[in-house]
Scaffold this motif. Structure first.
Motif, PDB file in Angstrom:
ATOM      1  N   ALA A 285     -25.472  -3.726  62.696  1.00 50.22           N
ATOM      2  CA  ALA A 285     -26.041  -4.586  61.900  1.00 50.22           C
ATOM      3  C   ALA A 285     -25.960  -3.623  60.793  1.00 50.22           C
ATOM      4  O   ALA A 285     -26.912  -3.142  60.423  1.00 50.22           O
ATOM      5  CB  ALA A 285     -27.174  -4.968  62.066  1.00 50.22           C
ATOM      6  N   ALA A 286     -25.598  -4.740  59.472  1.00 49.08           N
ATOM      7  CA  ALA A 286     -25.051  -3.771  58.213  1.00 49.08           C
ATOM      8  C   ALA A 286     -24.707  -4.628  57.351  1.00 49.08           C
ATOM      9  O   ALA A 286     -24.188  -6.036  57.679  1.00 49.08           O
ATOM     10  CB  ALA A 286     -24.732  -2.792  58.018  1.00 49.08           C
ATOM     11  N   GLU A 287     -24.560  -4.346  55.834  1.00 45.17           N
ATOM     12  CA  GLU A 287     -24.095  -4.908  54.999  1.00 45.17           C
ATOM     13  C   GLU A 287     -22.790  -4.991  55.705  1.00 45.17           C
ATOM     14  O   GLU A 287     -21.825  -3.892  55.510  1.00 45.17           O
ATOM     15  CB  GLU A 287     -24.548  -4.533  53.581  1.00 45.17           C
ATOM     16  CG  GLU A 287     -25.577  -5.148  53.113  1.00 45.17           C
ATOM     17  CD  GLU A 287     -26.519  -4.626  53.763  1.00 45.17           C
ATOM     18  OE1 GLU A 287     -26.534  -3.708  54.407  1.00 45.17           O
ATOM     19  OE2 GLU A 287     -27.792  -5.182  53.636  1.00 45.17           O
ATOM     20  N   PRO A 288     -21.297  -6.553  54.983  1.00 47.98           N
ATOM     21  CA  PRO A 288     -20.114  -5.984  55.523  1.00 47.98           C
ATOM     22  C   PRO A 288     -19.512  -5.070  55.276  1.00 47.98           C
ATOM     23  O   PRO A 288     -18.787  -4.161  56.171  1.00 47.98           O
ATOM     24  CB  PRO A 288     -19.856  -7.412  54.780  1.00 47.98           C
ATOM     25  CG  PRO A 288     -20.776  -8.678  54.988  1.00 47.98           C
ATOM     26  CD  PRO A 288     -21.989  -6.995  54.310  1.00 47.98           C
ATOM     27  N   ASP A 289     -19.638  -4.173  53.940  1.00 51.61           N
ATOM     28  CA  ASP A 289     -19.153  -3.294  53.536  1.00 51.61           C
ATOM     29  C   ASP A 289     -19.475  -1.642  54.275  1.00 51.61           C
ATOM     30  O   ASP A 289     -18.242  -0.900  55.448  1.00 51.61           O
ATOM     31  CB  ASP A 289     -18.923  -2.609  51.709  1.00 51.61           C
ATOM     32  CG  ASP A 289     -18.791  -3.474  51.374  1.00 51.61           C
ATOM     33  OD1 ASP A 289     -17.542  -4.353  51.706  1.00 51.61           O
ATOM     34  OD2 ASP A 289     -19.172  -3.585  49.976  1.00 51.61           O
ATOM     35  N   ARG A 290     -20.295  -1.665  54.990  1.00 47.94           N
ATOM     36  CA  ARG A 290     -21.146  -0.750  56.035  1.00 47.94           C
ATOM     37  C   ARG A 290     -20.272  -0.777  57.319  1.00 47.94           C
ATOM     38  O   ARG A 290     -20.239   0.563  57.947  1.00 47.94           O
ATOM     39  CB  ARG A 290     -22.267  -0.635  55.958  1.00 47.94           C
ATOM     40  CG  ARG A 290     -23.262   0.868  56.639  1.00 47.94           C
ATOM     41  CD  ARG A 290     -24.466   0.897  56.400  1.00 47.94           C
ATOM     42  NE  ARG A 290     -25.123   1.633  57.326  1.00 47.94           N
ATOM     43  CZ  ARG A 290     -26.373   2.328  57.196  1.00 47.94           C
ATOM     44  NH1 ARG A 290     -27.406   1.780  56.638  1.00 47.94           N
ATOM     45  NH2 ARG A 290     -26.436   3.084  58.172  1.00 47.94           N
ATOM     46  N   LEU A 291     -20.415  -2.520  57.536  1.00 52.37           N
ATOM     47  CA  LEU A 291     -20.562  -2.661  58.971  1.00 52.37           C
ATOM     48  C   LEU A 291     -18.591  -2.567  59.441  1.00 52.37           C
ATOM     49  O   LEU A 291     -18.575  -1.784  60.056  1.00 52.37           O
ATOM     50  CB  LEU A 291     -20.858  -3.858  58.883  1.00 52.37           C
ATOM     51  CG  LEU A 291     -20.873  -4.572  60.488  1.00 52.37           C
ATOM     52  CD1 LEU A 291     -21.465  -3.696  61.602  1.00 52.37           C
ATOM     53  CD2 LEU A 291     -20.435  -6.594  60.230  1.00 52.37           C
ATOM     54  N   VAL A 292     -17.769  -2.216  58.402  1.00 50.33           N
ATOM     55  CA  VAL A 292     -16.436  -2.149  58.099  1.00 50.33           C
ATOM     56  C   VAL A 292     -16.203  -0.672  58.759  1.00 50.33           C
ATOM     57  O   VAL A 292     -15.119  -0.133  59.632  1.00 50.33           O
ATOM     58  CB  VAL A 292     -15.959  -2.515  57.463  1.00 50.33           C
ATOM     59  CG1 VAL A 292     -14.202  -2.080  57.485  1.00 50.33           C
ATOM     60  CG2 VAL A 292     -15.943  -4.226  57.185  1.00 50.33           C
ATOM     61  N   GLU A 293     -17.314   0.176  57.837  1.00 48.80           N
ATOM     62  CA  GLU A 293     -17.146   1.550  58.056  1.00 48.80           C
ATOM     63  C   GLU A 293     -17.006   2.031  59.504  1.00 48.80           C
ATOM     64  O   GLU A 293     -16.957   2.757  59.909  1.00 48.80           O
ATOM     65  CB  GLU A 293     -17.503   2.256  57.099  1.00 48.80           C
ATOM     66  CG  GLU A 293     -17.350   1.856  55.685  1.00 48.80           C
ATOM     67  CD  GLU A 293     -18.381   2.677  55.008  1.00 48.80           C
ATOM     68  OE1 GLU A 293     -19.050   3.663  55.131  1.00 48.80           O
ATOM     69  OE2 GLU A 293     -18.095   3.206  53.647  1.00 48.80           O
ATOM     70  N   GLU A 294     -18.525   0.971  59.811  1.00 49.65           N
ATOM     71  CA  GLU A 294     -19.376   1.982  61.103  1.00 49.65           C
ATOM     72  C   GLU A 294     -18.130   0.917  62.292  1.00 49.65           C
ATOM     73  O   GLU A 294     -17.671   2.092  63.820  1.00 49.65           O
ATOM     74  CB  GLU A 294     -20.560   1.606  61.370  1.00 49.65           C
ATOM     75  CG  GLU A 294     -21.400   1.752  60.364  1.00 49.65           C
ATOM     76  CD  GLU A 294     -22.784   1.055  60.871  1.00 49.65           C
ATOM     77  OE1 GLU A 294     -23.064   0.524  61.229  1.00 49.65           O
ATOM     78  OE2 GLU A 294     -24.145   1.528  59.755  1.00 49.65           O
ATOM     79  N   LEU A 295     -17.523  -0.558  62.619  1.00 49.36           N
ATOM     80  CA  LEU A 295     -16.814  -0.595  63.346  1.00 49.36           C
ATOM     81  C   LEU A 295     -14.764  -0.172  63.444  1.00 49.36           C
ATOM     82  O   LEU A 295     -14.687   0.674  64.598  1.00 49.36           O
ATOM     83  CB  LEU A 295     -16.430  -2.107  63.379  1.00 49.36           C
ATOM     84  CG  LEU A 295     -18.175  -3.291  63.197  1.00 49.36           C
ATOM     85  CD1 LEU A 295     -16.932  -4.386  62.617  1.00 49.36           C
ATOM     86  CD2 LEU A 295     -17.770  -3.243  64.700  1.00 49.36           C
ATOM     87  N   ARG A 296     -14.692   0.431  62.334  1.00 45.60           N
ATOM     88  CA  ARG A 296     -13.001   1.352  62.454  1.00 45.60           C
ATOM     89  C   ARG A 296     -13.527   2.696  63.438  1.00 45.60           C
ATOM     90  O   ARG A 296     -12.582   3.206  63.858  1.00 45.60           O
ATOM     91  CB  ARG A 296     -13.660   1.728  61.589  1.00 45.60           C
ATOM     92  CG  ARG A 296     -12.606   0.517  60.346  1.00 45.60           C
ATOM     93  CD  ARG A 296     -12.267   0.897  59.456  1.00 45.60           C
ATOM     94  NE  ARG A 296     -11.496   0.082  58.404  1.00 45.60           N
ATOM     95  CZ  ARG A 296     -11.169   0.041  56.937  1.00 45.60           C
ATOM     96  NH1 ARG A 296     -12.155   0.844  56.407  1.00 45.60           N
ATOM     97  NH2 ARG A 296     -10.794  -1.175  56.271  1.00 45.60           N
ATOM     98  N   ARG A 297     -14.964   3.184  63.344  1.00 47.48           N
ATOM     99  CA  ARG A 297     -15.440   4.661  64.554  1.00 47.48           C
ATOM    100  C   ARG A 297     -15.485   3.991  65.865  1.00 47.48           C
ATOM    101  O   ARG A 297     -15.102   4.992  66.461  1.00 47.48           O
ATOM    102  CB  ARG A 297     -16.266   4.733  64.222  1.00 47.48           C
ATOM    103  CG  ARG A 297     -16.520   5.805  62.825  1.00 47.48           C
ATOM    104  CD  ARG A 297     -17.400   6.949  62.325  1.00 47.48           C
ATOM    105  NE  ARG A 297     -18.469   6.343  61.790  1.00 47.48           N
ATOM    106  CZ  ARG A 297     -19.080   6.066  61.213  1.00 47.48           C
ATOM    107  NH1 ARG A 297     -18.553   5.804  60.034  1.00 47.48           N
ATOM    108  NH2 ARG A 297     -19.532   5.142  60.867  1.00 47.48           N
TER     109      ARG A 297
END
Length: 338
Positions: A285-297
């Protein structure tokens, strides 16, 4: 490209604060959410099955209703507990629902999860054969189910039938061609993932897995997926396998999102479930930009071709449609899924 759907547990609560207060509410709202998800461009509507609980249980009336009101979206389960199922009657129900939907069922089945009652499958009239476990019983039911879905005759016709029979042994009706190739197995271990691959079932891997190495959840799950795909290759099936993972993912794009999920920063958790040391995957759960970074990992999401978003069904149709739309709009393009 990655298929993106939702997975609903279908909880309801009689609380005055809940917009989902009864079984009728959760069933009708499940239909409405599937229709909304199709309109938004999502690829799948999947539903959990739990017995003896204020949640969705018998899935086929719901799947048939959704099939009649939609035209494109995949419709499935994640998962049906095969300890409770009569595999022949289930094959008839599944065939009917699949025909109503035009061949869009994607049925997830499994040994099942921890229960609300002690040995609930006994109340349904089932018990393991002597020397076998309840997991063995679930796999035996599965083997029968897969066999009858092939549509081959196996029952001797009556010499004095009520209606004329076609020649030869009789199969179950209605039969839906191709459904056998759209069965998924919900696996919590590497061994059962390999077992599913050998039998030509697709793989559903959720946010819980047997802790087999002590590594982070997404790393263990990615290894499970790779073991599954290798077993599928060795088995020599003449079609491509599919793999889904489920995640709780929330893009925080407004104040309501932040109020509900802004504090969700939990990591993996380890516990004991059904006498198994299990690792539970984190929520995102995060703002979209941060969420994308987390999901890429997340290695397992990268390995899977299908992502199921576990939705907070008790928050109502409008909010859950918003959750799905936020992922499709703000996250999926940046991840290369759309």
């Amino acid at each position: 490209m990655k298929k993106i759907g939702f997975l609903s547990f279908g909880h309801w609560s009689p609380s005055s604060r809940s917009p989902v207060r009864s079984a009728a509410d959760t069933l009708l709202q499940s239909i409405d959410l599937a229709v909304a998800a199709e309109e938004l461009g999502a690829d799948g509507a999947y539903f959990r099955v739990h017995h003896f609980a204020r949640q969705l249980a018998s899935p086929f009336p719901l799947l048939a209703a959704i099939g009649a009101k939609t035209s494109r979206i995949e419709i499935g389960t994640g998962v049906i507990d095969m300890r409770y199922e009569n595999p022949l009657y289930m094959a008839e129900d599944a065939g009917a629902a699949d025909l109503i939907s035009g061949g869009r069922l994607q049925l997830g089945i499994s040994r099942g999860s921890p229960e609300q009652v002690v040995d609930g499958w006994r109340h349904f009239g089932y018990q393991p054969a002597e020397g076998q476990s309840e997991a063995d019983m679930a796999r035996r039911h599965t083997e029968v189910f897969l066999q009858v879905l092939k549509g081959e005759g196996f029952a001797e016709p009556s010499p004095r039938p009520m209606f004329p029979n076609p020649p030869g042994l009789l199969r179950l009706e209605p039969h839906s061609e191709g459904l056998r190739e759209r069965i998924w197995w919900g696996s919590a271990s590497n061994a059962t993932a390999v077992w599913a691959a050998e039998r030509g079932m697709h793989l559903q891997s959720s946010t819980l897995k047997e802790d087999e190495s002590g590594e982070p959840f997404h790393v263990q799950q990615a290894k499970q997926i790779r073991a599954y795909r290798e077993a599928w290759k060795i088995a020599g099936h003449g079609r491509e396998p599919r793999v889904s993972v489920s995640r709780s993912i929330f893009a925080l794009v407004n104040d309501q999102d932040r109020a509900y999920f802004g504090r969700d920063r939990d990591g993996d958790q380890v516990g004991v479930i059904d006498n198994m040391r299990a690792i539970f995957g984190r929520s995102y759960a995060a703002e979209p930009d941060r969420l994308v970074e987390e999901l890429r990992r997340d290695e397992a999401i990268a390995e899977a071709d299908t992502l199921l978003l576990t939705v907070p069904s008790q928050l109502g149709v409008a909010y859950n449609a918003h959750v799905i739309e936020a992922i499709l709009t703000h996250v999926a393009p940046a991840m290369g899924w759309r």
